[in-house]
Design an enzyme around this catalytic site. Sequence first.
Site, mmCIF file in Angstrom:
data_model
loop_
_atom_site.group_PDB
_atom_site.id
_atom_site.type_symbol
_atom_site.label_atom_id
_atom_site.label_comp_id
_atom_site.label_asym_id
_atom_site.label_seq_id
_atom_site.Cartn_x
_atom_site.Cartn_y
_atom_site.Cartn_z
ATOM 1 N N ASP A 1 -6.837 4.663 3.922
ATOM 2 C CA ASP A 1 -8.161 4.184 4.335
ATOM 3 C C ASP A 1 -8.212 2.658 4.377
ATOM 4 O OD1 ASP A 1 -10.777 4.496 5.158
ATOM 5 O OD2 ASP A 1 -11.582 4.703 3.133
ATOM 6 N N HIS B 1 -5.401 -0.053 12.878
ATOM 7 C CA HIS B 1 -4.697 1.238 12.993
ATOM 8 C C HIS B 1 -3.229 1.009 13.352
ATOM 9 C CE1 HIS B 1 -8.444 3.210 12.435
ATOM 10 N NE2 HIS B 1 -8.939 2.945 13.627
ATOM 11 N N LEU C 1 12.946 14.793 2.206
ATOM 12 C CA LEU C 1 11.498 14.675 2.017
ATOM 13 C C LEU C 1 10.738 15.544 3.023
ATOM 14 C CD1 LEU C 1 9.019 12.917 0.866
ATOM 15 C CD2 LEU C 1 9.338 11.541 2.917
HETATM 16 C C1 IPE Z 1 -10.793 9.630 5.394
HETATM 17 O O1 IPE Z 1 -11.263 8.361 5.663
HETATM 18 C C2 IPE Z 1 -9.993 10.151 6.563
HETATM 19 C C3 IPE Z 1 -8.680 9.550 6.780
HETATM 20 C C4 IPE Z 1 -8.131 8.617 6.038
HETATM 21 C C5 IPE Z 1 -7.950 10.070 7.901
HETATM 22 P P1 IPE Z 1 -12.684 8.085 6.322
HETATM 23 O O2 IPE Z 1 -12.742 6.627 6.536
HETATM 24 O O3 IPE Z 1 -12.865 8.944 7.515
HETATM 25 O O4 IPE Z 1 -13.682 8.570 5.176
HETATM 26 P P2 IPE Z 1 -15.194 8.144 4.880
HETATM 27 O O5 IPE Z 1 -15.962 8.371 6.143
HETATM 28 O O6 IPE Z 1 -15.181 6.703 4.491
HETATM 29 O O7 IPE Z 1 -15.611 9.019 3.755
HETATM 30 C C1 IPE Z 2 -8.383 4.825 7.979
HETATM 31 O O1 IPE Z 2 -9.018 3.610 8.197
HETATM 32 C C2 IPE Z 2 -7.849 5.447 9.253
HETATM 33 C C3 IPE Z 2 -8.568 6.663 9.680
HETATM 34 C C4 IPE Z 2 -9.609 7.188 9.084
HETATM 35 C C5 IPE Z 2 -8.059 7.333 10.852
HETATM 36 P P1 IPE Z 2 -10.519 3.543 8.706
HETATM 37 O O2 IPE Z 2 -10.516 3.574 10.196
HETATM 38 O O3 IPE Z 2 -11.357 4.580 8.062
HETATM 39 O O4 IPE Z 2 -10.933 2.097 8.218
HETATM 40 P P2 IPE Z 2 -12.272 1.686 7.485
HETATM 41 O O5 IPE Z 2 -12.463 2.626 6.333
HETATM 42 O O6 IPE Z 2 -13.364 1.816 8.500
HETATM 43 O O7 IPE Z 2 -12.044 0.284 7.049
HETATM 44 MG MG MG Z 3 -12.429 4.650 6.337
#
Ligand code: IPE
Ligand code: IPE
Ligand code: MG
Length: 246
Positions: free
Chosen positions: A18, A35, A129
């Site tokens: 995240d 990303h 793995l």
């Molecule tokens: C969880 O992160 C999903 C992934 C890392 C793929 P999100 O960014 O979607 O979660 P919330 O919305 O902050 O809970």
């Molecule tokens: C995690 O990073 C990637 C996915 C959920 C696919 P985010 O895109 O959720 O990044 P933040 O949480 O908005 O910073």
């Molecule tokens: Mg996120």
Amino acid sequence: MDKKLTVKVPAHVAIIMDGNGRWAKKRGLPRTMGHRKGVESVREAVRAAGDVGISYLTLFAFSSENWTRPESEVNDLMGLLKAFIRRDLAELHGDNVRIRIIGARDNLRGDILPLLLEAEETTRNNTGLTLVIAFNYGSRDEIARAARKLALKVQSGVIRAEDIDAVALDRELDTFGIPDPDLLIRTSGEERLSNFLLWQSAYTELLFVPEFWPDFSRDTFYAALASYAGRERRFGNVSDIAAVSG
Ligand code: IPE
Ligand code: IPE
Ligand code: MG
């Protein structure tokens, strides 16, 4: 490597990757750059896991709720997954990595599903793995699909309703055959599971680290493993010390 770490390496580490968007925002960049950089952290995490002898690494790549994001971001994420499999599959295969995909498959775009199947098929006999990619994954959806499969088995007379227990349900999950995670790491400082492995993480050690996913390094990973090595897991039982002293 520190000795304590090598004696207590978790068999299965799961990661909620995240903070890509916030990493980019902090630098005045579009979210998609976060990303992109995050894919490099994926490569680093896979290598680090393999090097230290972890058997299963599960990465949360795209949740069943992430479809609600703006279409352009969803498209970017789909493009990155496709590019990752196209570019990295040969190398992962060469490194003896076995790939498993968890998550719903029925609503996937026609250009994604064949790639996921190819990744699993190509690497199915590898013995190193196991890299589990949670894609289009949501725990509640997974459990509901498992319940539906059990209901169909009862309906067709394969099993009786009274045969349904935790073991029977576990067998219908996408993670069938994969041990429960020992350690679950979430980056970016958020302290929630966001619908990830709710069933499987009943006794998992949770660790929340402040780094955004693009900043996740081998050092962050090994510090997390060291933290895990210092924890005592009890699974509802009493600790060793309590057991000895009665
Ligand atoms: C969880 O992160 C999903 C992934 C890392 C793929 P999100 O960014 O979607 O979660 P919330 O919305 O902050 O809970
Ligand atoms: C995690 O990073 C990637 C996915 C959920 C696919 P985010 O895109 O959720 O990044 P933040 O949480 O908005 O910073
Ligand atoms: Mg996120």
